[in-house]
Enzyme design. Structure first.
Site, PDB file in Angstrom:
ATOM      1  N   ASN A 240      36.180  48.951  48.851  1.00  0.00           N
ATOM      2  CA  ASN A 240      36.403  49.338  47.461  1.00  0.00           C
ATOM      3  C   ASN A 240      37.395  48.456  46.715  1.00  0.00           C
ATOM      4  O   ASN A 240      37.413  48.445  45.485  1.00  0.00           O
ATOM      5  CB  ASN A 240      36.894  50.807  47.482  1.00  0.00           C
ATOM      6  CG  ASN A 240      37.582  51.229  46.224  1.00  0.00           C
ATOM      7  OD1 ASN A 240      36.925  51.478  45.211  1.00  0.00           O
ATOM      8  ND2 ASN A 240      38.911  51.304  46.256  1.00  0.00           N
TER       9      ASN A 240
ATOM     10  N   TYR B 235      34.066  38.526  37.067  1.00  0.00           N
ATOM     11  CA  TYR B 235      34.019  39.895  37.619  1.00  0.00           C
ATOM     12  C   TYR B 235      32.583  40.420  37.626  1.00  0.00           C
ATOM     13  O   TYR B 235      32.116  40.985  38.621  1.00  0.00           O
ATOM     14  CB  TYR B 235      34.931  40.774  36.773  1.00  0.00           C
ATOM     15  CG  TYR B 235      35.061  42.217  37.189  1.00  0.00           C
ATOM     16  CD1 TYR B 235      35.871  42.587  38.267  1.00  0.00           C
ATOM     17  CD2 TYR B 235      34.430  43.238  36.465  1.00  0.00           C
ATOM     18  CE1 TYR B 235      36.030  43.926  38.624  1.00  0.00           C
ATOM     19  CE2 TYR B 235      34.580  44.571  36.817  1.00  0.00           C
ATOM     20  CZ  TYR B 235      35.380  44.912  37.892  1.00  0.00           C
ATOM     21  OH  TYR B 235      35.538  46.243  38.237  1.00  0.00           O
TER      22      TYR B 235
ATOM     23  N   LYS C 154      30.402  41.606  40.881  1.00  0.00           N
ATOM     24  CA  LYS C 154      29.912  42.986  41.017  1.00  0.00           C
ATOM     25  C   LYS C 154      28.383  43.023  41.070  1.00  0.00           C
ATOM     26  O   LYS C 154      27.807  43.874  41.761  1.00  0.00           O
ATOM     27  CB  LYS C 154      30.446  43.850  39.865  1.00  0.00           C
ATOM     28  CG  LYS C 154      31.966  44.062  39.909  1.00  0.00           C
ATOM     29  CD  LYS C 154      32.440  44.694  41.199  1.00  0.00           C
ATOM     30  CE  LYS C 154      33.891  45.158  41.113  1.00  0.00           C
ATOM     31  NZ  LYS C 154      34.389  45.697  42.403  1.00  0.00           N
TER      32      LYS C 154
ATOM     33  N   THR D 286      42.361  54.415  36.055  1.00  0.00           N
ATOM     34  CA  THR D 286      43.208  53.865  37.123  1.00  0.00           C
ATOM     35  C   THR D 286      44.057  52.759  36.512  1.00  0.00           C
ATOM     36  O   THR D 286      43.912  52.430  35.326  1.00  0.00           O
ATOM     37  CB  THR D 286      42.355  53.259  38.253  1.00  0.00           C
ATOM     38  OG1 THR D 286      41.696  52.097  37.739  1.00  0.00           O
ATOM     39  CG2 THR D 286      41.307  54.243  38.766  1.00  0.00           C
TER      40      THR D 286
END
Ligand code: NAP
Length: 250
Positions: free
Chosen positions: A90, A157, A161, A192
């Protein structure tokens, strides 16, 4: 009912956010958890919290870019808890946010290393033990970014992903017949450290049909489903836990 009672799980990126929420949830559902990240203090604190609640946990401090971190996590799972059944790979980072032509090769490499190559290194370390046991569930944290949307400045990114989808399909093809499942969890915006400041969170909320971002516990719930036997016929797949981000444009 405890969904993963008696199982042993490695969770990377457990020092905060989604990984921390998953650590608490997996432990509450009966798993012994090996918690991996670079920051020792939050990991140690999380181990104490899980133990106070009657669970089993230990911390492995390390960088997921390094193969030895995954080997140390595996060794800890085996020697302390007796095996490995679940891996929640993760850990991730957004990295430099800038238009593609301004991204330095070193910045690109770092984002790919943490979000994609580290997932490969994790699976590569974890699979042999799962093979010996004849079963295993691997979950990778992808994102809506790269899978349903591009966002300005986030092409490295997004590439990483999106690449995770190839990885889960490859693992499913290689090991589906021998009992190892691999799936991607695709969160929408989640509250987060990665979600940024209040203005960024408000902007992100507007991208979702539900007009809010997720609580990390909501993403951990989806990870628990994929890691558990509730998902026994789910492999090579992606679970959107994205508040309708992919499905709806409003
Ligand atoms: N938040 C969102 O909106 C969102 C949306 C979609 C997907 N995701 C994905 O969800 C996953 C978890 O992120 P989060 O939202 O929970 O953010 P977070 O709170 O920033 O957590 C990221 C975790 O990854 C760890 N990590 C980062 N680089 C690492 C490295 N090189 N080695 C070891 N651990 C490393 C961090 O620990 P240390 O700093 O202690 O090493 C931390 O525990 C990531 O893969 C992220 O891309 C997040």
């Amino acid at each position: 009912m405890k969904l993963i009672d008696g199982k042993v799980a490695i969770i990377t990126g457990a020092s905060s956010g989604i990984g921390k929420a998953a650590a608490l949830l997996f432990a509450a559902n009966g798993a012994a958890v090996v918690l991996v990240a670079r920051r020792q203090d939050p990991l140690d604190q999380l181990v104490r919290t899980i133990e106070e609640r009657g669970g089993r946990a230990l911390a492995v401090v390390g960088d997921v870019k390094e193969e030895r971190t995954h080997q140390q996590a595996l060794a800890a799972a085996q020697s302390t808890f007796g095996g490995l059944h679940i891996a929640f790979n993760n850990a991730g980072l957004v990295g430099a946010v800038k238009p593609l032509a301004e991204i330095q090769p070193s910045e690109w490499a770092e984002v790919l290393a943490v979000n994609l190559t580290a997932a490969f290194l994790g699976a590569r370390a974890q699979i042999p033990t799962m093979l010996e046991q004849g079963a295993g569930a691997i979950v990778f944290t992808g994102s809506f970014v790269g899978n349903s949307a591009g966002l300005p400045g986030m092409s490295a990114y997004a590439t990483a992903k999106a690449g995770l989808m190839g990885l889960v399909r490859g693992i499913a093809a290689d090991y589906g017949a021998v009992g190892i499942r691999a799936n991607a969890l695709l969160p929408g915006g989640t509250a987060t450290e990665m979600a940024g400041d209040a203005a960024q969170r408000e902007w992100a909320a507007g991208l979702h049909a539900m007009k809010r971002i997720a609580d990390p516990d909501e993403i951990a719930n989806a990870a628990l489903f994929l890691a558990s036997d509730m998902a026994s016929f789910v492999t090579g797949s992606a679970l959107w836990a994205d508040g309708g981000n992919a499905a709806v444009k409003t």
